[in-house]
Design a protein around this motif. Structure first.
Motif, PDB file in Angstrom:
ATOM      1  N   PHE A 239      -7.082   1.308  22.665  1.00  0.00           N
ATOM      2  CA  PHE A 239      -5.779   2.350  22.209  1.00  0.00           C
ATOM      3  C   PHE A 239      -6.159   4.142  22.930  1.00  0.00           C
ATOM      4  O   PHE A 239      -6.851   3.820  22.467  1.00  0.00           O
ATOM      5  CB  PHE A 239      -5.867   2.387  20.585  1.00  0.00           C
ATOM      6  CG  PHE A 239      -5.586   0.593  19.600  1.00  0.00           C
ATOM      7  CD1 PHE A 239      -5.487   1.054  19.022  1.00  0.00           C
ATOM      8  CD2 PHE A 239      -7.138  -0.132  19.931  1.00  0.00           C
ATOM      9  CE1 PHE A 239      -5.255  -0.458  18.002  1.00  0.00           C
ATOM     10  CE2 PHE A 239      -7.430  -0.780  18.894  1.00  0.00           C
ATOM     11  CZ  PHE A 239      -6.147  -1.014  18.659  1.00  0.00           C
ATOM     12  N   ALA A 240      -4.818   3.891  23.170  1.00  0.00           N
ATOM     13  CA  ALA A 240      -4.929   5.861  23.903  1.00  0.00           C
ATOM     14  C   ALA A 240      -4.355   6.435  22.127  1.00  0.00           C
ATOM     15  O   ALA A 240      -4.009   6.556  21.612  1.00  0.00           O
ATOM     16  CB  ALA A 240      -4.162   5.768  24.467  1.00  0.00           C
ATOM     17  N   TRP A 241      -5.128   7.031  22.884  1.00  0.00           N
ATOM     18  CA  TRP A 241      -4.376   8.500  21.175  1.00  0.00           C
ATOM     19  C   TRP A 241      -4.945   8.079  20.167  1.00  0.00           C
ATOM     20  O   TRP A 241      -4.513   8.087  18.967  1.00  0.00           O
ATOM     21  CB  TRP A 241      -3.474   8.770  21.069  1.00  0.00           C
ATOM     22  CG  TRP A 241      -2.333   9.235  22.246  1.00  0.00           C
ATOM     23  CD1 TRP A 241      -1.866   8.320  23.032  1.00  0.00           C
ATOM     24  CD2 TRP A 241      -2.978  10.828  23.433  1.00  0.00           C
ATOM     25  NE1 TRP A 241      -1.435   8.968  24.154  1.00  0.00           N
ATOM     26  CE2 TRP A 241      -2.019   9.908  24.617  1.00  0.00           C
ATOM     27  CE3 TRP A 241      -3.518  11.388  23.243  1.00  0.00           C
ATOM     28  CZ2 TRP A 241      -1.631  10.848  25.818  1.00  0.00           C
ATOM     29  CZ3 TRP A 241      -3.419  12.709  24.315  1.00  0.00           C
ATOM     30  CH2 TRP A 241      -2.512  12.344  25.584  1.00  0.00           C
ATOM     31  N   VAL A 242      -6.509   8.064  19.557  1.00  0.00           N
ATOM     32  CA  VAL A 242      -6.969   7.418  18.401  1.00  0.00           C
ATOM     33  C   VAL A 242      -8.497   8.036  18.202  1.00  0.00           C
ATOM     34  O   VAL A 242      -9.263   8.524  19.103  1.00  0.00           O
ATOM     35  CB  VAL A 242      -6.742   5.575  18.399  1.00  0.00           C
ATOM     36  CG1 VAL A 242      -5.508   5.233  18.112  1.00  0.00           C
ATOM     37  CG2 VAL A 242      -8.111   5.326  20.003  1.00  0.00           C
ATOM     38  N   ASP A 243      -8.815   7.670  17.101  1.00  0.00           N
ATOM     39  CA  ASP A 243     -10.300   7.684  16.177  1.00  0.00           C
ATOM     40  C   ASP A 243     -10.612   6.584  16.278  1.00  0.00           C
ATOM     41  O   ASP A 243     -10.304   5.826  16.166  1.00  0.00           O
ATOM     42  CB  ASP A 243     -10.652   9.077  15.351  1.00  0.00           C
ATOM     43  CG  ASP A 243      -9.170   8.529  14.517  1.00  0.00           C
ATOM     44  OD1 ASP A 243      -9.585   7.392  13.886  1.00  0.00           O
ATOM     45  OD2 ASP A 243      -9.183  10.120  13.611  1.00  0.00           O
ATOM     46  N   GLU A 244     -12.604   6.638  15.866  1.00  0.00           N
ATOM     47  CA  GLU A 244     -12.738   5.424  14.574  1.00  0.00           C
ATOM     48  C   GLU A 244     -12.206   4.218  13.831  1.00  0.00           C
ATOM     49  O   GLU A 244     -11.522   3.853  14.283  1.00  0.00           O
ATOM     50  CB  GLU A 244     -14.041   5.705  14.814  1.00  0.00           C
ATOM     51  CG  GLU A 244     -15.129   6.507  15.674  1.00  0.00           C
ATOM     52  CD  GLU A 244     -15.060   7.912  16.134  1.00  0.00           C
ATOM     53  OE1 GLU A 244     -16.038   8.354  16.094  1.00  0.00           O
ATOM     54  OE2 GLU A 244     -13.981   8.283  16.199  1.00  0.00           O
ATOM     55  N   LYS A 245     -11.540   5.325  12.887  1.00  0.00           N
ATOM     56  CA  LYS A 245     -10.853   5.121  12.485  1.00  0.00           C
ATOM     57  C   LYS A 245      -9.288   4.331  12.859  1.00  0.00           C
ATOM     58  O   LYS A 245      -9.454   3.451  11.624  1.00  0.00           O
ATOM     59  CB  LYS A 245     -10.517   6.329  10.673  1.00  0.00           C
ATOM     60  CG  LYS A 245      -9.687   5.799   9.225  1.00  0.00           C
ATOM     61  CD  LYS A 245      -9.554   7.092   8.325  1.00  0.00           C
ATOM     62  CE  LYS A 245      -9.597   5.986   6.614  1.00  0.00           C
ATOM     63  NZ  LYS A 245      -8.400   4.995   7.310  1.00  0.00           N
TER      64      LYS A 245
END
Length: 593
Positions: A239-245
C-alpha cells in the motif's frame, strides 16, 4: 461424457437417467447383484447392477460390474432411485443409481497402496497422482482453492491491482540462500529466483500503483520441515500513503471476511494486539498460541541470592532470565515423562530443566518434591509458589539461560505441555504482534542482522538516533499470528534513501556493496518515494490451518520431501555435460565421504 457429478446426485434426480464418470472406490459382487461406490472430485454415489425386475435381464451390465476392480475408470449410465439403506456419512446417501450401462474407460493395474490405508509419506509422494485422488486430499486441496478464490475476490473488489513481478531476478542474499540460475547469454553470471517480490512491490508503490497484490511463487534454499518448502506461495500486498494501522485494519478485515466465506468462522473483531516484548515475556514466543492459557512467570528477582548456582548466576546476569512454568495437574507425571520434557527443551537450547512437584500446597516445604528444593529457603519457595499460582497437584518447570534462549525453550515447552495435557482450547485465536526489535546481534558474524528484513522502517525517524541506539531500536514491523502460527508478516518500509543507507551500514553492508546489490532501490528512493508498507501472507500455512493438517505438504499439490526431493519426478537429477556446457557450468566431483 457425463451429465452429472457423482457427489451431486440427490433426491431431486429420482426417476431421472444420469451418466456419471469416476473411479471405482469399492466394488462388491454378491452373486447376481453388484454394488460399486463410484467416486469423482465431488464425492461418492452408490451404483447398483441388478437383474431387471420384469425380464430378469441386464446380464451384460451385471457381468461388467462383476469385473470392476479398485480404481478402475468407469462411465455409468443409470436411473436414480431412493436408497433403502440410508448412508448419512455421504452427501448422496439417500439415493443410488441403478445401472443400465457400465463402460470400462481404463483398467487400473494393482495399486501400490489403497486409498483407505495409511501408507508412509514417501509412498504417497512417489505416487502423488493416486494420493491426490483420495477424498481427504481432495478436501484439503479444495480448501486451498477456495481460500485463493476468496482472497482474489476480496482484493479485486477493493481496487487492488494484480501485477506480476520477475521470477528471474538479481541475487541479493540476506538471510536464506538464493536459488541461482545460470545466464546462458551472459557467461559466468547468474539470475536468482525470488525469495519474495519485496523490492519490486516497493518500486511499484514509487511508480504510482498505490495498491498492489500478487499470488506469488517464492523460493528459498533452506532446511525443510512441516511448515517450510523450497518453493512456496504467498499473498503479497503493498500500500502507498499508509501507516501501520491502515495496513493492519485492512488485512484484518480481509481475513475476517475470508474465514467467514471459506470456513463459516467468525474471527475476533478487533484482533488483539501485543508487542514483541510482551509476547516473549509471557509466552516465550513471537507467535504465541493464545488458545493455551499457560504463561511464563519471571522468578529471577526471587532467586538472586539462592544457593542454587544456576538460578543465581543467570538471575544476576545482565542478559539472563530465570523463568517458571506451571503445568496444572502435572504432579502425576513420572520421572521418565519429566526427562522427556527436558529432552524436548534441549532441542531449543536448554542445558537442563529443573522441576518441582506440588504435592500439598498447604504444607509448604513439606508438601513439595524436587531435587532443587534443598537449595531454596522457605521464603523463596513460598514466594515462587505464590508468584506462579501453584496449587496442589501442579508441577513447576524452571528455565535459566540468556533471555532469548530461556524464552525459546520454555516457550517450546509451554506448547508441548499445552497439547499433552489437553489445555488447547477449541476455536481460532488471531493476534497482531507488533514493535519488533529492529536488529539482532549475530555473535558468529559479529554484526547486526535484520529481524524482519533490511527494508523495514525503524520507529525513529532520525538516522543519528538509530545509529546511537541500534541495540534497542524498535521497528515498524508487525506479524499476524493465528493459533500459534505466523501467517503473515509485514512492515512500514523505509522510504528515504539516507535512512536506507544507514540501515545497510548498521547491517555491515558497506556503501559499495549496497550500491552493487541494491543500487536500483537506493536510486528509486531519491525520486519522491511515498511512505508505503505492506504484508505477505503464507497461503500454504493458512490453507493447512483451514484444512486441519499440521503439514503444508498436504495442501500443496506436488511438494518436496524433507530432503528437498520430488519423489514422483525424481528431481533434482543430474544434467548431461552438453547441457551444462551451454550455460557455462562445470560440476565438481563430490568429495569422498
Amino acid at each position: 461424457m457425463r451429465t452429472h457429478y457423482c457427489g451431486l446426485v440427490d433426491e431431486a434426480l429420482i426417476g431421472q437417467t444420469v451418466t456419471l464418470c469416476g473411479w471405482a472406490d469399492v466394488a462388491r459382487n454378491l452373486g447376481g447383484l453388484c454394488f460399486i461406490d463410484l467416486r469423482d472430485h465431488e464425492g461418492i454415489v452408490q451404483v447398483v447392477a441388478e437383474p431387471d425386475a420384469d425380464t430378469a435381464g441386464n446380464a451384460e451390465v451385471i457381468a461388467a460390474a462383476a469385473h470392476v476392480g479398485y480404481e478402475d475408470c468407469l462411465r455409468v449410465t443409470g436411473v436414480v432411485r431412493k436408497r433403502q439403506s440410508v448412508n448419512e456419512k455421504i452427501k448422496t446417501g439417500r439415493v443410488e443409481v441403478v445401472a443400465t450401462q457400465i463402460e470400462l474407460l481404463n483398467k487400473a493395474e494393482p495399486l501400490p497402496f489403497h486409498a483407505h490405508e495409511n501408507p508412509g509419506e514417501d509412498i504417497r509422494l512417489k505416487y502423488r497422482y493416486l494420493d491426490l485422488r483420495t477424498p481427504d486430499m481432495q478436501r484439503m486441496m479444495r480448501t486451498r482453492i477456495k481460500l485463493v478464490q476468496a482472497l482474489r475476490r476480496w482484493l479485486d473488489a477493493r481496487g487492488f491491482q494484480d501485477i506480476e513481478t520477475p521470477i528471474l531476478t538479481k541475487a541479493t542474499p540476506e538471510g536464506a540462500r538464493d536459488f541461482l540460475v545460470p545466464a546462458r547469454m551472459h557467461p559466468g553470471e547468474f539470475y536468482a529466483l525470488p525469495q519474495s517480490p519485496q523490492l519490486f512491490k516497493q518500486i511499484l508503490m514509487m511508480a504510482g500503483f498505490d495498491r498492489y497484490y500478487q499470488i506469488a511463487r517464492c523460493f528459498r534454499d533452506e532446511a525443510l520441515r512441516a511448515d517450510r518448502q523450497l518453493e512456496f506461495t504467498q499473498l503479497d500486498m503493498e500500500f502507498a500513503w499508509v501507516d501501520e494501522k491502515i495496513v493492519q485494519d485492512a488485512v484484518e478485515g480481509m481475513m475476517r471476511d475470508v474465514f467467514r466465506e471459506v470456513m463459516q468462522v467468525e474471527l475476533a473483531s478487533p484482533f488483539p494486539r501485543m508487542t514483541y516484548e510482551e509476547a516473549m515475556r509471557r509466552y516465550g514466543s513471537d507467535k504465541p498460541d493464545l488458545r493455551i492459557a499457560l504463561e511464563l512467570v519471571d522468578v529471577a528477582a526471587l532467586v538472586k541470592t539462592s544457593e542454587f548456582k544456576v538460578f543465581a548466576d543467570w538471575a544476576n546476569h545482565e542478559d539472563g532470565r530465570v523463568v517458571a512454568l506451571r503445568a496444572p495437574g502435572g504432579a502425576t507425571l513420572s520421572r521418565k515423562q519429566i526427562d522427556d520434557y527436558a529432552a524436548h527443551a534441549a532441542k531449543y537450547g536448554a542445558k537442563g530443566l529443573a522441576w518441582l512437584k506440588v504435592e500439598d500446597a498447604a504444607k509448604g516445604r513439606d508438601g513439595v518434591n524436587s531435587p532443587i528444593a534443598k537449595f531454596l529457603d522457605d521464603a523463596t519457595l513460598a514466594a515462587i509458589l505464590q508468584a506462579t499460582g501453584a496449587q496442589t497437584g501442579d508441577l513447576l518447570f524452571f528455565g535459566a539461560a540468556t533471555y532469548k534462549t530461556a524464552s525459546d525453550f520454555m516457550g517450546a515447552l509451554r506448547l508441548k505441555l499445552g497439547k499433552d495435557l489437553g489445555l488447547v482450547a477449541e476455536g481460532w485465536a488471531p493476534l497482531w504482534v507488533t514493535d519488533f526489535p529492529m536488529f539482532e546481534w549475530d555473535e558468529e558474524e559479529g554484526r547486526y542482522v535484520a529481524l524482519h528484513h533490511p527494508f523495514t522502517a525503524p520507529a525513529v525517524d532520525d538516522e543519528a538516533d538509530l545509529r546511537a541506539n541500534a541495540k534497542t531500536a524498535v521497528s515498524r514491523g508487525y506479524d499476524m499470528v493465528l493459533n500459534g502460527n505466523e501467517i503473515g508478516g509485514g512492515s512500514i518500509r523505509i522510504h528515504r534513501s539516507s535512512m536506507q543507507s544507514a540501515v545497510f551500514d548498521l547491517l555491515g553492508i558497506g556503501a559499495e556493496e549496497a550500491q552493487g546489490k541494491f543500487g536500483f532501490l537506493l536510486d528509486a528512493l531519491k525520486y519522491g518515494a511515498p511512505p508505503h508498507g505492506g504484508i505477505a501472507f503464507g497461503i500454504d500455512r493458512i490453507a493447512a490451518l483451514m484444512a486441519g493438517t499440521e503439514s503444508i505438504r498436504d495442501v500443496i499439490a506436488f511438494p518436496k520431501t524433507t530432503t528437498a526431493q520430488c519423489l514422483m519426478t525424481g528431481a533434482p537429477s543430474p544434467v548431461p555435460d552438453k547441457q551444462l556446457a551451454e550455460v557455462h557450468i562445470s560440476v565438481r566431483e563430490k568429495p569422498a565421504a
